[in-house]
Every structure is written in C-alpha cells, then in structure tokens.
Design an enzyme around this catalytic site. Structure first.
Site, PDB file in Angstrom:
ATOM      1  N   HIS A  24      -3.405   1.100  -7.015  1.00 23.25           N
ATOM      2  CA  HIS A  24      -2.726   2.245  -6.425  1.00 23.25           C
ATOM      3  C   HIS A  24      -2.282   3.251  -7.478  1.00 23.25           C
ATOM      4  O   HIS A  24      -1.973   4.393  -7.142  1.00 23.25           O
ATOM      5  CB  HIS A  24      -1.513   1.774  -5.615  1.00 23.25           C
ATOM      6  CG  HIS A  24      -0.597   0.882  -6.394  1.00 23.25           C
ATOM      7  ND1 HIS A  24      -0.867  -0.458  -6.579  1.00 23.25           N
ATOM      8  CD2 HIS A  24       0.553   1.135  -7.052  1.00 23.25           C
ATOM      9  CE1 HIS A  24       0.090  -0.990  -7.320  1.00 23.25           C
ATOM     10  NE2 HIS A  24       0.963  -0.047  -7.626  1.00 23.25           N
ATOM     11  N   ASP A  41       0.649 -14.030  -8.903  1.00 16.74           N
ATOM     12  CA  ASP A  41       1.778 -13.346  -9.542  1.00 16.74           C
ATOM     13  C   ASP A  41       2.986 -13.245  -8.615  1.00 16.74           C
ATOM     14  O   ASP A  41       3.850 -12.395  -8.809  1.00 16.74           O
ATOM     15  CB  ASP A  41       1.357 -11.960 -10.033  1.00 16.74           C
ATOM     16  CG  ASP A  41       0.684 -11.129  -8.935  1.00 16.74           C
ATOM     17  OD1 ASP A  41       0.535 -11.627  -7.809  1.00 16.74           O
ATOM     18  OD2 ASP A  41       0.308  -9.975  -9.241  1.00 16.74           O
ATOM     19  N   ASP A  54      -7.011  -4.095 -10.858  1.00 16.79           N
ATOM     20  CA  ASP A  54      -5.603  -4.262 -11.199  1.00 16.79           C
ATOM     21  C   ASP A  54      -4.876  -2.924 -11.061  1.00 16.79           C
ATOM     22  O   ASP A  54      -5.388  -1.881 -11.461  1.00 16.79           O
ATOM     23  CB  ASP A  54      -5.476  -4.783 -12.636  1.00 16.79           C
ATOM     24  CG  ASP A  54      -4.030  -4.931 -13.065  1.00 16.79           C
ATOM     25  OD1 ASP A  54      -3.309  -5.730 -12.442  1.00 16.79           O
ATOM     26  OD2 ASP A  54      -3.625  -4.213 -14.008  1.00 16.79           O
TER      27      ASP A  54
END
Length: 1596
Positions: A614, A733, A611
């Site tokens: 980055h 999402d 999750d």
C-alpha cells in the site's frame, strides 16, 4: 557493483536463470502466449472439440463498466478462451467508437503503455460485441472512446469509464494421493495419504493454494532444508512463502535488505559468489517443486533498503535527503536535536530510564526547550526586516512597474495581506528548504504598497507599510509552526511511552546515543572516500515507515506532506525509503538496479508477496511487476493492503495485477465476525447457487480474429469480481492465538480456514502452537524438524484439512455454507460439489476466550436428504502456557491433540422429508472440531440437465396467444379467463405481477444474478413445493381452452416431480429457477421465431418491446373482438385495462397496432382487429370503448383516422396487404345508425368491404357528423355534462380541415374529464381540444394521400367524396382535398419565430406563448382561442404520417423545441412547463380543492406520456435526415435519437411489469396511478426502431 553514476545503468553479475519449471511458464522464445492464443483461434474447429468458453462483460450505455464490474478477475487460461465486451445496440459508444486497451489484441508481448485499438461495429440495430482472445495471464486496462452526441457542447471525444481485467496465472503442481481411504479414514504418511505423484501434473487454481510461511534463518542453511520441505509437504501445503532471502543489513531483519542481488550469506555452508548463491537457491527451489510438490513465493521489497546498504554511498540520490527533497531540512534538524538530546541526558541530569509518565514529561519538556532554541519558526515565516529592506531598495531604484491589480486604496492591512495570499504571491510557502525561504517578490510588493498606500510618499514610509502587511502574513504561519511543534512533541511523547513504558511495548532499556529516545527518522551515511564526492546534505536519507490513515496514493516523503517534521511516521529505523521519482529517467540507476533484483527473483520463484504494497507507488509497482512477468508470465502475486478502503484495494489490485489479497482470520474479534470473514472471503458460492446453472448459455462464437467459421461456445456473464483472498489463520508477523484469543482456538481456526474457497495460508508457529509472535530481527533459534508420524500442536488435523482443501478445489466443491448461531461459539461450515452434491462438513467449537472448557450449546445440525459420515474429530489439550523452547530450538506449547470418538449422525424424518442429524457430543470443549463427509441421498447428478432439456420442443407448437398464457396474464386477466384464479402470492413478498413465467422471472433475475438465496421466494420454495404445484395446476386448468398447453404441462410436471422426489429442500430454489428460466428462454425463443426479421434478428431492446405485443394480446372472456365468442383482444395496458369494457379501446388499439403487430409480423392479429373495428362503424366513427362490440361507445373523433392509418400501414407491410381492402365485414349496426342490441336481427344484417368502410368514414365526415350519444346520461358517463354527449364534426371546405367537438367533451387521446365536486371541475374536460387537433389533420392528409395513390392505380374503388361547397354538391377528389390541406396547413398551424411574420399566418400575436412551434389545435371554441397555441407533443404525429404538410425548415425547428422543452427522461411532457396550466404530477386520488389537479384533471397537462416519444423520434429522424445534420450522415441523427431511448432501455429490463409505463410524473418521477405497462408506449418505440433498422440495413 558499479561505482558512481556515470553510466546510469546497472550491470549485475550474470545470473543463470533456470529454465521454465513446473509452476513457471517463463517465456523463452520469440512466440508469445498471446501469439499462441491467436493461433488457437485461427485453427479450424474439429469434431469433438470442447466448446470455447466465453466470459461476457456487459458495459453500460456510456461505454464503461458499472461500478461492480470495473474490476474483473478471469481464470487461468489453461486453454484459450474469450472475454467479450458487449454493448447494447445504438448506445452512445456506437458513434465512431473505439476500444482502447493494452491487452495485445494483435499478439506479441504486453506493454503497459502500448495501447491497441479496435473499432466498434457501426450497425445501430445490432448489439456490439468485442471478443478478446485470452491465452496468457496478466493485468490489463481498457476503455472506449467515441464522438460526442449531436448538439453537445463538447467537441473532444468522450472517454468512457475505465475498466480492468486480471487473468490469473497458470500454476502447475504434482498432484497428491487422497488423504482419505475408501472408508473415509485419514491415511497416515506411511499409508500413502497425501503422497506426491511426481509423474503427473495438474493445474492448480488459486483457490487451491495452501501456503506455509517460513523464515529462512530459522531453517538453517539450504543444505538443511529437505526435512523442512518434507514436513511442509506432509502437512498438505503446496507453496512455501519465504520471507526475504537476500543479504540482510545490520539489524538482521529479513525486510532490511542490504544487497538486493545477493542471497544471505547464512543460507550457505561456505562463502559463495553472488552468482553461485543464486544458482544454489534456484536448484533448491527446483527440488522443492519437483520432489516435494512445493511452489515457492518470496517477499519483494521495493520501498526501502537497509540503512547499512553500501550502494547508498555511491547513490545517495536513491533516498530522500534535504538535497533532493529540501522540505525535509527542518525535519532532519529536529531529528538531529533528538539524537543530541539522547546522547547528553546524563550531562544534563535528565532521566535515562523511563519508569513513569513524569519521566516522559521531563524528557519532552527538555526537547521542547531545545526546539525553541533552534528557532524552527524561521522555516515558516517571512523575514520582516529583509522584506522591508528589499522593498525599500526596489522603490528607491525608480523601476517599480505600474500597479495592474485590484484597487486596494482604502483597504486595511489585513485585507491587503489576504489579497497577497489568495493571489498566490507568497513564494516558497511551506517549502521549508531554508530559514526565511518564504518571501514575496520585492518588485510586486513595491508596486502594491505604492498603489495601496497612495498617501505615503517616501520609500521609508512605504517599506514600513509593507512590513505591517508582512506581520499580518506571518500571523497564521506562526500559528502553523506552533501547531506543528505541538503535534511533533505529542508524537514523540506517545512513541516514548509505547517503546519504554507500555506493557504491550518492547520496554527498551536505557536511553543513549546508540539507543536514542525514539527511533531516528534519518540514516546518516558515513563520510568516506565514496561519499566525499556528494553534497553533505545528500548524506542524510529519510527512513521508511507507515502512517495511520494515510492516503496510499500519496508519497508521504514529498511536499506538501509534513509527516517527518510532525513526527507522524511510525518509522523503521533500519530501512531507508527509496526515491524512484515518476519514471526511470528520474533515477535511472535505482530503477535499473531494482529491475535486476525482481527479474532475478521472478526467474526462480513462482510467486511474489509485495511487501508494504500500500506504500508502493502504483507506477513503481506496475513497472517492476511488468518486468518480473516478462521473465515469468505465470507469476503469482499477493499482497497485504492497509488502505482502509475496499475501493482503494481495488485500485491496487487492478493496476498491479495482484492475484490475491492477504486476509487474516485472527482479525475476527468474536465468532460472529469470524464467520463473516469466512463467508466474505471463503464461501465461494452459496450452496444451491443459480448463476452457473441458469445464466450460462450455449451459442455460436464468431471467430475472434474476424475470419473463419463460428465455433460452439458457452457464454457466462460476468457480474464483477471482488479481490481474491489468501486467507491466513495468522500471518507470520502477527500475534499468536494465545495472545489474541486462546491457544486452544488454534485448532478451531486452523480447521475452519482450509474449508474456505480461496487460497489459504499459515505459518509453522501457528501449527506447532508457538506461545508468542517471534522476533524476526533478534530470534536466532531454529525450527524443530519432525519426521515420520510425529506431530506437534494441531499439525495432525491440519494435515488432513490442508490436503482436503486442495482435493475439494480440484474437485470443484465450489459451493459453501457458513453457519454461526447467535451468541454461540460454534461455527459450522459445509462445502459441496455443485453437481454431485457430495461434500464435507466441519463443526468447530471456537475458543475466543481463555480458560473455558464448557461444551456450550448448539442446535443439532440437520442435513436434509443427506447422509453424513464421521471422518475425524479432535480437541487440543494444552497442558501448559509457558514457552518451553530450548536455547537452540523453537518449540510450541506443551499440548496433545486428542482424537474424539466417532460421532454417528442420527437419522430422522418429518413433514419436509428425511434428514441426518449431527449432535455435538457431551465432551466437545472449546478448541474442538469434527469432520464429516456428506452425500445427498437419491439426487441424480444429471438433474440440472434434466431440468434444462426439452424446453424448446415442449413449447415449439404454441402460438402467440398460448404464449401469452404461458408467459404473462395479469391478475384481472387470469381471474376473467379462469373464473377466479389470480396471481401467486408469495409470503413476505406479495403477489406476482403476472401469473405466467414473467411473474417468476421478476424475482429470479435478481436472485440468479446475485445468488440471493435469502430472498423471500427462495425461503418459500425451501418451505414447500406449492409454487411448483401451482405452476402446473394453473396451466392444467386451461388445457380445455388451449389444448396445446398439454405438452408444456407435461414438461413442467416431469421436472417438478423429479425435483420433489430427489432434491433436498435447500436445493429447490435452484432447480425451480432452472426450470422456470429454461422455460422462459424457450418461450421467448418461440415468440421470436414467430416474429419478423426486424425483431428476431434485432437487439434485446427491440425484442423486449416486441414481447409487449404478447403481453397485451390475450384471450379473456369479458373482452372479445366478437360478441358471440371469446376472441383474443389487445389490452390498452396492464393491470388497469385487463378485462371487461375497459380492456379494448379503439384509439389505443390503432395507435398500438402498427408497432405491436405489424412491425413484429403478427399480421393475423392485426387483421383481426382491423376487421372487428370496421364492423362497428357507426356515424362515420369507430368506438373508443369496444366492450366486446356489445355496447360500444362512440365519442372519439380521432379513432377512425387512427384505424385508417393502420389499414394503410397494413396494406404497405403485410404480405398481400392490399387484399384486405376487399375483405367483407358484417356491420354491427344498421345503415341508419340506429342503436340495436348485438343479438338483434337487425345487427349484422348487411356487409361492407374494408374499402367501403374507409370511404364511409371520409364521406360521413364530408357530410358532417351530428348526433347525440346513445343512452346519453349518467348511465353512460356519470361525469359528463349533458352537452358533452353531443357529437359534432364537419369539414371547412376552404381549408379542407376537419373541425369538431365542444368545450364539454374531449374527443381525442387527451380525454380526461373532471370528476371533483369539491374542486368544481366535475364534467369539465381537462383538455377539450375542440376545433381541429393537429394530429387529426395529419392523419386525414395521410389517408387522402394514400387513397389518391391507390385510386390512381385502380386499387381503390372510389375517387373522392361528395361535398356541398358554396351551395353545390360535387365530387371532391382525394387529391383535391389533400391539396386543400397542404395549401392551408402551414398558414393555419405554424407559429412563426419572428412576430413580424405573424401577418403571413393565421396567428394572433397577443396570445402566442411559445414561437417556432405548430399549434396543437386550430379553431378552439370561443373564449378559448389561447388553447390553439399551447405547446404539446402532438404535431410530431402529423409530421410522421403527413410530412408533406410541413415546411421542412419550420418542422425541424419546431422539433428541436420539442426536444429541448417537452422531451423528458422517459416520456414527453404533455404541456409546456412555462404554460400557466402546467401541472406535472398526476394524482387521480387527489380530492382536494384545487380545480386544476383535483381528481387528476391535469392528466394531460404536463405529466410525461410515453407513446408520443416514438412519434417525436420518427419525425425528428425524417426531417433531420432531410434538411438537418443527418442529411449528410444519417447515423449522426440516429445516434443522437437513440440516446433518448436509454432510459426506456433501462426501465424495461428492471421494471417488474416488463414494459413501458403509460406515463410518469414530472422529470420522469414514478406515477403510482399510471399503468406500469401500456400497449402504445411500447408500440411507438418499435415503430421508431423499425425505421432505424431500415436505415441501418440500407447503409450496410
């Protein structure tokens, strides 16, 4: 859970991690997978064992991978294989090179910071191969270190570019029965379609993953999961992705985890301990795996924890607070101000509901007023009053040190302030830790003002002066504060608008303390007994979030980032950002706690989704993934990155070992972009790909452990990898199809994605056609559970395609095609099995726009020589677009998946052959799909093998001249040999450079490597079989001259006929490439078999150069070594010197003969050329232009000496070479030198032995040579003036040196004659070099030394020459003549470094241009004495052939100047760049008025010629190993010199002509007028490489 921080360690409740299960190879014993791999390779090879797979990664010459190969993805090691890192021989890393890698070379467990070393081999004549035994998955790092080259300014070792290789995990699943019946009907669940086969397991490649994302809280407690698992299995999924299952925090978001070590309480029917919950979860995941064939993956959340996390009470240091990150202090103060404003709106009569832009402006203005009242500027600036007070006190103390900085007297206050800033004297600048924390050391400031303001005397005056400086320092700081305030207010305004006013926002309600103006940036921990022990400033911890366009490698919570102060974070108010620091020692409790969390998950799950990857610091991600992989080495890891850069994506993928990057098809904004995404991430290889079929090779693998017998292997070259994709139709999402495109598009997109050659994913809401994105936080309804044959949305078609996706991957349907036509909304995708050419094709009508029911237009889909069979078709009929979910159950839009009637493909035929044609039915509205099976008709599955077989046998009997026909032949050569048939012309590309196989390979190398099926050659092959026919017909026509070509012709014909008869047009490029490449490799092997050991066992560069000998030596009718019959001859270069009189040059032949013929072992061709030229001796010279010995021209002073040198080389290298001296040759011309025609009876009327020819050359020179060229005048040479035809050569018997030539001719290799009337240079030699050129003197000395040795041994029938000296004719022995040269050479040729030494040498000080060199010529004609001193690359030639003439120290110094000044990137500058006559760019077409360059007069006045490079390298090698650095270690010199060949290495493998060019322009620039491949350019490099080979062999 532990309390406090004393121990620094976490001891979570013990968890029973389940034993290794299917899909998880958790390592439990002392033996590691790396150990098992080493054991595998230690075992003896058994008969019947499959060949070992070797993946070869070529490294660049500097030891690192090129950019494309910096990241390599390797397959799961279900059986151990080898990764080979390879380097060309003699490249810089061979200098004490060492491979460093954290791959466990010696077995044992992986440690990211544990690096192993392996020394590189030291044999400079062999390529370097480093074989790594791969037996376990993981992410590994490597580089090569080596010593700097000789003379480098660097002293530290060089580190090559780093590389990374990731090895995919081994995933095992239970297979499933086929989803289709034998008659291609989709099978229902009841009929066993897709039924789990629990007694079998298969290895699941990552491309075969089919993931379904589920949100656990919508599934209910795990006791209710079985129906959900059954549904997922039946729909063809084989992995479930669970959003986080840990205990959720107060927001109830799965991603806001309150307790990382406990599963959410709502997952269980009754309260359970943490341990009991973990055991139950592990048990359910095992059931999913073993009973339903479903692997499991879960999100791992490393960046943040819930704002309601209780362990923060004990460990607030786990978050970022003003205490540990002081620059957050004003950001917290601003956040407090926003919270206070939110709570006091009513009392301040401000709007609590936002209904307009005016309301936003009112609220922001109120916040601006509050911020002004808080005086935030004080965090930025220096306090002027305090600064003055402290400086005054420092001055008053009398202890101010003397100023030692720059003189600032007279400088303005602005200049002084600038000095203070640029010298970094403003302390705590932008620290923001407290108000007025920014300051300047008062002692420094006092010293400065005392020096700068010398006119001021009192502390009061000086402190006021300092105050003025501070005011200037503060100006930009006030500006910064104002800008930061503006940005912060703008961001607050924008956020209010989105959250409360915008249509696409959540439209939150009334503003209050509970629901503030905008989300809070900080979580305030409560004051209680657990937090009381902490500093209050530690109890406000920063929340996490994300930032537009941020650098993912920078932690935005740390200085100098101001994103919290400027309100630039899109914050998650329910998530506290975790503060790991740089290593576990920085926050030991947190690292230990999170490590326990990931290890627990790794013990139960098969995969992780990282999750917010980055935003995960790389060192954090690698640490915890390493810990997880120790529990489960076969952990599958995927992530969704938002770095904004493919390069940055690779950084995360390679460092973290991410196996798949999540991609989303819904990001395609139109059909074109959608098809691009499908092609980019899911096509696999294009249909008809060549790389696998062409570039793999069968070899013998030396045991990677360094001992044991070699084993059969298959070598596959690696070209680099893109990150593997996990392609979702839509992630959990993101918005639904109804929101982004149309509800109907779910069917087309949901069908296209499973056709991708990559991992695929979806979510239940997509399949069931949910109308909108569900709220992970607030949505509490449950999934609808379907049983049996019930379906919703697109699930029935998705079931077929998901199953088919896995079947295609397991069946290796790895070639694909995606077609989207112009503006059409159709996408057609096709997958095929590369060997059988069986496939599946999908036609999808996308629905990017709502409302349309039009069929649209699509051209009929034609499938050449392919039968298509309809399997299924469907369209989705959505009857309503409102949400029909109940209060308890989530439901999709009301819809029906309607079956379409079978679409029967039509059959047709045209000039290109038969085809099937799929026509889209009239009723095929947007949101429709059709599925077909395809099978190429008549194609033999073994066609690849047929194309490859028998090449070695077909070409085995060909000799090198026949191989010249097969491999090469330039256009001019072919036309000459075949009476008019030239090279092949490819439409839109042009003619091949060669008629032979190399002509095709010029294009195919690129096509095969990159599968560039869009190349014009591929288009041409698809359009027809002309190239195949031409290849056969060309060789057929030459069978009369070359009878042994009949076997190769038959071989080509058989294969091309099979291709034409059975293959579809789109596969022709592939099979043509296989045939041509197999033929090329076989022909190359046949060449190598006929070469010397130096070549056949040498590295690729040596062999590429050796092939030039085949390239240049061939049979053409117009250029022979015999005037009567056609005899193969050596071309000077191609294509300029292909045929006729221009092909064969005496000088070129004998500069080239040693390298191209003697080093390669072609002694027959060498001898043939020697004897042919010996027969032509006339006037003591051999022809420069041979012209088939019919009309030879004698204007070359150096050619006879090159021939004698080559005879010497032949005697010394050929078997029984000495016997050539007794060979009898017929003499072309009478003994009186009269000119007669070749067929005149006086021609060939007498014979001489080769020894007599050599003696005649020396004797005629000793006598003096004086004649005028036969047929002198324009008919012979239209450029030369009359005096140029006069040839004069004589010996100066005082020095023994031969002189010759005049200013009107040019008798050495620098032979350019002026041609321009306009510029006035016609008839003027560019470089006459009359006198005694240094290389002729060296060649003469070499001949004399050799003949003296032979004569002394009785192997040569002469002792010397008769010469008239001082009026007497007497015998001058070879030894005496050689002694004269040796005694006079340094005196006459050397130009001393020190002018004071000029008196010791024959040196005119006034015209010396460069010192420490050897003259290019001695005795240039009157008025041109300066040309003696021109610095050119000719004296290294003399150094090689006659090193005894040179003072070794002088020679080495002169060679170093050549190295520094004349050596170019590829060749040698022919003139010193500081010489006034230097002109480095050759343009023969220049017809300007510049005398120096018109018509290319500067041919040898600077342009960089290749062939002198070899002599320079040989000379340097000789003298440096004698008296230089190499005298202690020859490898030092070899490695340095081999670096000079790196450009040539690169050139020969990329140049279309597969050779080394004649010359380049200055600094290696391309010269259009140069021959792209020249005989002597390759030859002299082979000479040098043979020297290297001998030294390397001696050192072994």
């Amino acid at each position: 859970m532990p309390n406090g921080r004393a121990s620094g360690k976490v001891t979570p409740t013990p968890i029973d991690i389940p034993k290794p299960h299917i899909g998880s190879a958790a390592h439990a014993g002392p033996k590691t997978p790396a150990d098992e791999g080493l054991e595998f390779f230690a075992r003896e090879h058994q008969v019947g064992d499959a060949p070992i797979q070797v993946y070869e990664l070529p490294l660049e010459e500097d030891g690192g991978p090129n950019k494309d190969r910096s990241y390599i993805r390797l397959p799961p090691p279900t059986k151990p294989y080898v990764l080979r890192l390879s380097l060309e021989a003699g490249t810089p890393p061979s200098k004490n090179g060492v491979l460093k890698t954290n791959f466990p070379l010696e077995g044992g467990s992986f440690g990211r910071d544990k690096y192993y070393e392996r020394k590189l081999p030291t044999d400079l004549s062999k390529p370097i191969q480093l074989d790594l035994a791969i037996s376990a998955p993981g992410a590994f790092h490597y580089w090569i270190e080596y010593d700097p080259p000789m003379f480098s300014a660097k002293t530290e070792r060089i580190k090559g570019r780093e590389g990374y290789f990731n090895v995919d995990p081994i995933l095992k699943i239970h297979p499933r029965a086929s989803i289709l019946s034998d008659t291609l009907k989709p099978l229902s669940v009841a009929a066993g379609g897709g039924k789990l086969l629990p007694n079998k397991t298969v290895n699941l490649p990552l491309d075969g993953i089919a993931i379904l994302t589920v949100v656990s809280k919508w599934m209910g407690p795990i006791s209710q999961w079985r129906p959900h698992l059954a549904e997922a299995m039946e729909r063809g999924y084989n992995m479930l992705h669970f959003t986080p299952l840990q205990q959720r925090g107060e927001s109830r978001s799965p991603y806001s985890i309150e307790d990382q070590l406990a599963y959410d309480r709502e997952l269980f029917d009754e309260p359970l301990s943490t341990h009991e919950g973990a055991v139950q979860m592990a048990g359910m995941l095992k059931i999913a795996r073993e009973e339903y064939g479903l692997l499991s993956m879960t999100d791992v959340v490393l960046n943040h924890t819930s704002n309601s996390t209780k362990w923060l009470y004990d460990h607030p240091e786990a978050g970022y607070s003003p205490q540990n990150t002081p620059h957050l202090t004003p950001a917290l103060e601003l956040d407090d101000a926003i919270m206070r404003l939110s709570a006091t709106l009513v009392s301040r009569s401000l709007p609590t509901k936002v209904t307009s832009q005016q309301d936003i402006a009112t609220l922001v203005n109120a916040l601006r007023d509050d911020m002004r009242a808080l005086n935030f500027w004080q965090y930025y600036v220096l306090d002027s009053t305090t600064e003055k007070t402290k400086v005054k006190a420092a001055l008053a103390s009398g202890k101010v040190p003397q100023w030692t900085g720059d003189n600032l007297i007279g400088k303005t206050v602005v200049e002084i302030a600038q000095y203070v800033t640029t010298h970094g004297k403003v302390e705590n600048l932008r620290a923001f830790s407290s108000r007025f924390c920014t300051h300047v050391d008062p002692t420094f400031a006092a010293s400065l003002v005392k020096s700068a303001f010398s006119e001021l005397k009192t502390p009061e005056e000086l402190s006021e002066a300092w105050g003025r400086v501070v005011d200037v320092l503060n100006v930009p700081l006030y500006g910064e504060w104002e800008e930061d305030t503006r940005v912060a207010l703008d961001n607050v305004s924008n956020r209010i608008r989105y959250m409360r006013l915008d249509d696409n926002g959540p439209k939150l309600g009334e503003i209050s303390a509970r629901m503030p103006l905008v989300e809070t940036y900080f979580t305030r921990l409560p004051k209680n007994s657990r937090t009381a022990k902490h500093d209050p400033s530690a109890l406000a911890v920063a929340n996490n979030g994300w930032i537009w366009g941020a650098d993912p490698l920078q932690n935005f919570a740390l200085p100098p980032s101001k994103v919290y102060l400027r309100r630039e974070v899109i914050v998650w108010g329910d998530c506290v950002k975790l503060r790991f620091g740089n290593a576990p020692k920085d926050n030991p409790w947190l690292w230990a706690y999170i490590k326990a969390y990931v290890k627990q998950l790794a013990g139960s799950f098969d995969g992780f989704r990282m999750d917010n990857c980055h935003s995960t610091p790389l060192h954090v991600g690698t640490y915890f993934l390493d810990a997880a992989r120790k529990v489960n080495p076969n952990l599958y890891v995927c992530a969704e990155l938002f770095t904004g850069s493919e390069e940055m994506d690779l950084v995360f993928v390679s460092h973290l070992g991410i196996n798949s990057l999540i991609r989303e098809s819904m990001n395609g904004w139109d059909p074109q972009e959608m098809s691009r995404l499908l092609y980019r991430h899911g096509v696999g290889k294009p249909i008809g790909s060549m790389d696998g079929a062409c570039l793999t090779s069968k070899e013998e693998l030396p045991n990677p452990l360094g001992h044991g017998a070699p084993r059969p292997c298959i070598v596959t070259p690696l070209q680099g990898s893109a990150p593997h994709a996990l392609l979702f139709d839509v992630t959990h999402d993101n918005e639904s199809p109804l929101h982004k495109r149309s509800a109907e598009d779910a069917l087309s997109t949901g069908s296209l994605v499973p056709f991708a050659w990559c991992a695929t994913g979806s979510n239940k809401g997509f399949d069931d056609l949910y109308p909108k994105l569900l709220d992970l936080v607030n949505e509490s309804r449950k999934y609808e559970v379907l049983t049996g044959e019930e379906d919703r949305g697109i699930s029935r078609m998705k079931r077929i395609l998901n199953h088919l996706h896995v079947e295609m991957v397991l069946g290796e349907y790895n070639e694909g095609h995606v077609h989207q036509e112009n503006e059409a909304s159709y996408i057609v995708t096709h997958r095929v099995q590369h060997t059988t050419q069986k496939g599946y094709l999908l036609v999808a009508h996308t629905a990017f726009h709502k409302g349309s029911k039009e069929r649209g237009w699509i051209k009929p889909v034609q499938l050449r020589r392919t039968k298509a069979t309809f399997i299924a078709g469907a369209t989705i009929n959505v009857t309503g677009y409102e949400d029909i979910s109940s209060k308890t159950t989530l439901l999709g839009l009301p819809s029906k998946l309607e079956d379409l009637p079978p679409c029967i493909p039509g059959q047709g035929s045209d000039a290109a052959g038969p085809y099937s044609e799929i026509r889209v039915p009239e009723y095929f509205p947007p949101g429709s799909v059709m599925l077909f099976e395809t099978q190429m008709d008549g194609l033999r599955p073994e066609l690849e093998e047929i194309c490859k077989q028998g090449a070695d046998e077909a070409f085995a009997d060909l000799d090198l001249v026949e191989l010249n026909v097969l491999l090469y032949r330039a256009d001019g050569e072919e036309r000459d040999a075949t009476d008019g048939h030239g090279t092949y012309d490819i439409p839109a590309l042009g003619t091949n450079v060669y008629c032979g196989l190399e002509g095709w390979m010029t294009h195919l190398r690129h096509i095969m490597q990159y599968n560039d099926l869009g190349h014009p050659l591929c288009a041409h092959l698809r359009n027809g079989t002309w190239a195949m026919d031409w290849t056969v017909n060309r060789l057929t026509k030459q069978q009369t001259t070359f009878p042994k070509l009949r076997v190769p012709v038959a071989w080509f014909n058989e294969r091309f006929n099979e291709i034409k008869a059975t293959s579809a047009d789109f596969l022709r490029p592939k099979y043509f490439a296989i045939v041509i490449y197999e033929a090329y490799k076989a022909a190359r092997r046949v060449v190598m078999d006929q070469c010397s050991d130096f070549v056949s066992s040498g590295h690729s560069f040596t062999q590429d150069l050796a092939l030039v000998s085949v390239q240049m030596h061939g049979l053409v009718k117009s250029a022979s070594l015999d005037p009567v019959k056609a005899v193969p001859s050596l071309a000077a270069g191609l294509p300029h010197f292909s045929a006729n009189w221009a092909r064969c040059w005496g000088r070129d032949v004998f500069i080239s003969l040693r390298g191209l013929f003697l080093t390669t072992g072609n002694f027959t061709a060498a001898k043939r050329h020697i004897l042919a030229f010996c027969s032509t001796l006339k006037h003591g010279l051999i022809p420069n232009l041979l012209d088939s010995i019919r009309n030879p021209r004698y204007n070359s002073r150096d050619s006879p000496w090159w021939m004698v040198q080559n005879i010497q080389d032949y005697v010394l290298s050929a078997p029984d070479g000495i016997s050539i001296l007794a060979e009898s040759v017929p003499r072309r011309f009478p003994a009186d030198d009269s000119w007669v025609a070749w067929n005149d009876p006086r021609a060939y009327a007498y014979h001489s032995t080769v020894a007599e020819v050599i003696q005649e050359i020396l004797q005629r020179h000793a006598n003096g040579i004086h004649f005028r060229e036969h047929n002198a005048g324009p008919n012979l040479d239209m450029q030369m003036t009359d005096a140029g035809f006069n040839i004069d050569i004589y010996v100066d018997w005082k020095s023994g040196i031969i002189f010759g030539g005049n200013k009107h001719n040019c008798g050495t290799w620098m032979d350019k004659m002026g041609e321009s009337y306009k510029a006035g240079n016609k008839g003027v030699p560019g470089t006459p070099r009359d006198g005694a050129p240094v290389e002729i003197t060296g060649l003469l000395a070499s001949a004399l030394r050799w003949l003296d040795d032979l004569s002394s041994k009785g192997q040569f029938p002469f002792k010397g020459v008769q010469a008239e000296i001082n009026g007497k004719r007497r015998l001058v022995t070879y030894k005496e003549w050689h002694s004269l040269l040796k005694e006079s050479f340094e005196y006459n040729y050397y130009v001393p470094v020190d002018p004071k030494d000029d008196v010791k040498y024959n040196c005119q000080t006034s015209i010396v241009n460069r010192r420490g060199i050897y003259k290019d010529v001695y005795g240039s004609g009157p008025g041109r004495e300066w040309s003696d001193y021109q610095f050119r690359p000719n004296y290294p030639i003399a150094m090689v052939v006659a090193p005894e003439l040179f003072d070794p120290a002088h020679a080495l110094g002169a060679l170093r100047l050549v190295d520094e000044v004349l050596k170019g990137p590829l060749g040698m500058r022919t003139l010193d760049p500081i010489d006034q006559q230097y002109h480095g760019d050759y343009d023969n077409s220049n017809d300007g008025t510049d005398f120096a360059i018109a018509k290319g007069l500067n041919y040898h006045q600077g342009p960089e010629w290749m062939w002198p490079m070899g002599y320079f390298l040989r000379a340097y090698l000789y003298f440096d190993t004698s008296v230089g650095k190499g005298s202690e270690d020859a490898n030092e010199t070899l490695q340095y010199l081999l670096n000079s060949l790196l450009p040539a290495r690169r050139h020969i493998v990329t140049a279309p002509w597969a050779g080394i060019p004649e010359l380049t322009n200055r600094d290696g620039d391309y010269c259009r007028d140069a021959c792209p491949t020249q005989a002597w350019s390759a030859s002299t490099l082979l000479d040098f490489l043979e020297d290297v080979h001998h030294i390397s062999q001696a050192n072994l």
